[in-house]
Design a protein around this motif. Structure first.
Motif, PDB file in Angstrom:
ATOM      1  N   ALA A 119      71.361  13.480   4.268  1.00  0.00           N
ATOM      2  CA  ALA A 119      72.803  13.937   4.576  1.00  0.00           C
ATOM      3  C   ALA A 119      73.855  14.569   3.590  1.00  0.00           C
ATOM      4  O   ALA A 119      74.397  15.300   3.902  1.00  0.00           O
ATOM      5  CB  ALA A 119      73.576  12.359   4.779  1.00  0.00           C
ATOM      6  N   LYS A 120      73.457  14.399   2.285  1.00  0.00           N
ATOM      7  CA  LYS A 120      74.045  15.106   1.210  1.00  0.00           C
ATOM      8  C   LYS A 120      73.646  16.605   1.307  1.00  0.00           C
ATOM      9  O   LYS A 120      74.722  17.653   1.140  1.00  0.00           O
ATOM     10  CB  LYS A 120      73.866  14.602  -0.096  1.00  0.00           C
ATOM     11  N   LEU A 121      72.530  16.629   1.472  1.00  0.00           N
ATOM     12  CA  LEU A 121      72.135  18.085   1.474  1.00  0.00           C
ATOM     13  C   LEU A 121      72.664  18.890   2.749  1.00  0.00           C
ATOM     14  O   LEU A 121      73.055  20.000   2.631  1.00  0.00           O
ATOM     15  CB  LEU A 121      70.547  18.209   1.535  1.00  0.00           C
ATOM     16  N   ALA A 122      72.623  18.090   3.908  1.00  0.00           N
ATOM     17  CA  ALA A 122      73.119  18.663   5.100  1.00  0.00           C
ATOM     18  C   ALA A 122      74.669  19.220   4.977  1.00  0.00           C
ATOM     19  O   ALA A 122      75.212  20.162   5.245  1.00  0.00           O
ATOM     20  CB  ALA A 122      73.102  17.651   6.154  1.00  0.00           C
ATOM     21  N   LYS A 123      75.346  18.178   4.358  1.00  0.00           N
ATOM     22  CA  LYS A 123      76.774  18.616   4.005  1.00  0.00           C
ATOM     23  C   LYS A 123      76.827  19.607   2.878  1.00  0.00           C
ATOM     24  O   LYS A 123      77.811  20.630   3.516  1.00  0.00           O
ATOM     25  CB  LYS A 123      77.330  17.180   3.088  1.00  0.00           C
ATOM     26  N   ARG A 124      76.131  19.733   2.166  1.00  0.00           N
ATOM     27  CA  ARG A 124      76.355  20.937   1.272  1.00  0.00           C
ATOM     28  C   ARG A 124      76.166  22.107   1.767  1.00  0.00           C
ATOM     29  O   ARG A 124      76.642  23.174   1.745  1.00  0.00           O
ATOM     30  CB  ARG A 124      75.153  20.624   0.090  1.00  0.00           C
ATOM     31  N   PHE A 125      75.112  22.385   2.639  1.00  0.00           N
ATOM     32  CA  PHE A 125      74.721  23.315   3.213  1.00  0.00           C
ATOM     33  C   PHE A 125      75.881  23.883   4.497  1.00  0.00           C
ATOM     34  O   PHE A 125      75.936  25.127   4.622  1.00  0.00           O
ATOM     35  CB  PHE A 125      73.195  23.485   3.850  1.00  0.00           C
ATOM     36  N   VAL A 126      76.256  22.812   5.332  1.00  0.00           N
ATOM     37  CA  VAL A 126      77.190  23.195   6.059  1.00  0.00           C
ATOM     38  C   VAL A 126      78.441  23.638   5.304  1.00  0.00           C
ATOM     39  O   VAL A 126      79.143  24.477   5.812  1.00  0.00           O
ATOM     40  CB  VAL A 126      77.447  21.822   6.896  1.00  0.00           C
ATOM     41  N   ASP A 127      78.609  23.060   4.195  1.00  0.00           N
ATOM     42  CA  ASP A 127      79.995  23.883   3.541  1.00  0.00           C
ATOM     43  C   ASP A 127      79.831  25.082   3.115  1.00  0.00           C
ATOM     44  O   ASP A 127      80.749  25.789   2.786  1.00  0.00           O
ATOM     45  CB  ASP A 127      80.283  22.758   2.291  1.00  0.00           C
ATOM     46  N   GLN A 128      78.645  25.397   3.085  1.00  0.00           N
ATOM     47  CA  GLN A 128      78.199  26.873   2.552  1.00  0.00           C
ATOM     48  C   GLN A 128      78.141  27.688   3.766  1.00  0.00           C
ATOM     49  O   GLN A 128      77.811  28.972   3.962  1.00  0.00           O
ATOM     50  CB  GLN A 128      76.868  26.963   1.939  1.00  0.00           C
ATOM     51  N   GLY A 129      78.568  27.206   5.189  1.00  0.00           N
ATOM     52  CA  GLY A 129      78.698  27.962   6.319  1.00  0.00           C
ATOM     53  C   GLY A 129      77.144  27.981   7.082  1.00  0.00           C
ATOM     54  O   GLY A 129      76.912  28.876   7.933  1.00  0.00           O
ATOM     55  N   LYS A 130      76.223  27.003   6.672  1.00  0.00           N
ATOM     56  CA  LYS A 130      74.794  27.175   7.364  1.00  0.00           C
ATOM     57  C   LYS A 130      75.066  26.283   8.524  1.00  0.00           C
ATOM     58  O   LYS A 130      75.697  25.357   8.464  1.00  0.00           O
ATOM     59  CB  LYS A 130      73.784  26.599   6.441  1.00  0.00           C
ATOM     60  N   LYS A 131      74.262  26.589   9.608  1.00  0.00           N
ATOM     61  CA  LYS A 131      74.027  25.734  10.854  1.00  0.00           C
ATOM     62  C   LYS A 131      72.847  24.790  10.547  1.00  0.00           C
ATOM     63  O   LYS A 131      71.824  25.148  10.287  1.00  0.00           O
ATOM     64  CB  LYS A 131      73.869  26.341  12.022  1.00  0.00           C
ATOM     65  N   VAL A 132      73.213  23.401  10.352  1.00  0.00           N
ATOM     66  CA  VAL A 132      72.330  22.575   9.801  1.00  0.00           C
ATOM     67  C   VAL A 132      72.114  21.337  10.970  1.00  0.00           C
ATOM     68  O   VAL A 132      72.669  20.864  11.638  1.00  0.00           O
ATOM     69  CB  VAL A 132      72.593  21.735   8.661  1.00  0.00           C
ATOM     70  N   LEU A 133      70.753  21.099  11.150  1.00  0.00           N
ATOM     71  CA  LEU A 133      70.150  20.133  12.248  1.00  0.00           C
ATOM     72  C   LEU A 133      69.313  18.833  11.473  1.00  0.00           C
ATOM     73  O   LEU A 133      68.597  19.396  10.434  1.00  0.00           O
ATOM     74  CB  LEU A 133      69.302  20.811  13.257  1.00  0.00           C
ATOM     75  N   LEU A 134      69.793  17.796  11.477  1.00  0.00           N
ATOM     76  CA  LEU A 134      68.921  16.558  11.209  1.00  0.00           C
ATOM     77  C   LEU A 134      68.001  16.191  12.093  1.00  0.00           C
ATOM     78  O   LEU A 134      68.252  16.152  13.149  1.00  0.00           O
ATOM     79  CB  LEU A 134      69.890  15.639  10.399  1.00  0.00           C
ATOM     80  N   ALA A 135      66.741  15.673  11.549  1.00  0.00           N
ATOM     81  CA  ALA A 135      65.700  14.880  12.303  1.00  0.00           C
ATOM     82  C   ALA A 135      65.433  13.546  11.799  1.00  0.00           C
ATOM     83  O   ALA A 135      65.190  13.516  10.684  1.00  0.00           O
ATOM     84  CB  ALA A 135      64.635  15.935  12.708  1.00  0.00           C
TER      85      ALA A 135
END
Ligand SMILES: Nc1nc2c(ncn2[C@@H]2O[C@H](COP(=O)(O)OP(=O)(O)O)[C@@H](O)[C@H]2O)c(=O)[nH]1
Ligand SMILES: [Mg+2]
Length: 304
Positions: A119-135
């Motif tokens: 979750a923390k990584l997802a947030k970090r990369f979303v904040d950098q403008g990346k499109k993230v998907l979790l599974a």
């Protein structure tokens, strides 16, 4: 940045105060003698650096001291700092694999911090403008899927989850397919950390790995091993057995803030020969920091 520096200093307080910090009083004033080496060795072992790594650090320091004709302990302290920094890989400039989508498996034993780290990584990369998907490929425990979904909802990040008791391989496969069709930059796959037996766990991981590669040749592009820093030398055994199962490409050290055993980082590095990518310095999302070997070493050795 001052706040980042204090994050490291605060996060590493236990390791510094209980172990490495004693080095500065040991090496603060005196001349280097036999006792200095013995004491230094003892501190490094107590700091969970591991016997093998400690001996190798001491041997290189002895060589440097000998070659450069150093006699004063403060000079040795400077050499120790350099030696420790050099023992850790520099974090790669680009942490994410370059593929699109970049598929990353998060592996590690139960409780090491995989789900919260995902979750923390997802947030970090979303904040950098990346499109993230979790599974959520930890389908064995309903709570594990729920936990990731709660995080994902809070952060407004999409998540692919199967039924409890379903096939983790199928979740991984669907997630890769979804990532490809939705133009995702990064797919983070959270995996199970406990099955009935370690054998089952490792076989399951191999399967998830294999199935991921069927959905996208070359995937997973990253296998990040999440290790709980409070477990010290135990983490070393975990690292070994996970790495035999699926080649680990990066390490995430969690709970450094709760640990006096930060010295294990050096043992892990020596064992796996892959960079430590992130460090958990607290429970908040922003406490997961990209690993910085200089901040780390200064954080454990600092006199403050
Ligand atoms: N203090 C601290 N706690 C952490 C850190 N990372 C994870 N945790 C906690 O460790 C516990 C287990 O984490 P979880 O992600 O559920 O582990 P998993 O079983 O590997 O998925 C949770 O209570 C987390 O909040 C960290 O860097 N520092
Ligand atoms: Mg979990």
């Amino acid at each position: 940045m001052a706040d980042i520096f204090s994050k490291w200093l605060n996060g590493l307080e236990r390791t510094r105060k209980q172990t490495f910090g004693r080095i500065s009083s040991l090496l603060g004033t005196s001349e280097i003698n036999a006792q200095t080496w013995e004491d230094l060795e003892e501190i490094l072992i107590q700091a969970d650096m591991g016997l093998e790594t400690t001996e190798s650090v001491i041997a290189s320091l002895r060589k440097v001291v000998d070659e450069e004709g150093l006699t004063r302990a403060p000079e040795l302290q400077q050499k120790l700092r350099e030696e420790l920094i050099n023992r850790l890989d520099e974090r790669p400039e680009e942490i994410l694999p370059s593929e699109h989508p970049a598929v990353v498996l998060l592996i590690g034993v139960n409780g090491s911090g995989k789900t919260t780290t995902a979750a923390k990584l997802a947030k970090r990369f979303v904040d950098q403008g990346k499109k993230v998907l979790l599974a959520a490929a930890d389908t064995y425990r309903a709570a594990a899927v729920d936990q990731l979904q709660v995080w994902a909802e809070r952060l407004s990040i999409p998540v692919i989850a199967g039924q409890t008791g379903g096939d983790p391989g199928a979740v991984a496969y669907d997630a890769v397919e979804a990532a490809k069709s939705r133009g995702i930059d990064l797919l983070l796959i959270d995996t199970a950390g406990r099955l009935h037996t370690r054998y089952n766990l490792m076989e399951e991981l191999k399967k998830v790995h294999r199935v991921t590669g069927k959905a996208m040749p070359g995937a997973p592009h990253g296998v990040w091993l999440v290790l709980d820093a409070t477990t010290g030398q135990n983490a070393l055994h975990q690292a070994r057995s996970f790495n035999e199962t699926t080649k680990v490409t990066g390490v995430i050290l969690t709970k450094l803030d709760s640990s006096a055993r930060g010295g294990m980082a050096f043992a892990i590095q020596k064992e796996l020969h892959v960079p430590i990518l992130f460090a958990g310095l607290g429970e908040k999302p922003e406490d997961l920091q990209p690993f910085d070997r200089v901040e780390f070493v200064d954080g454990i050795l600092s006199e403050r």
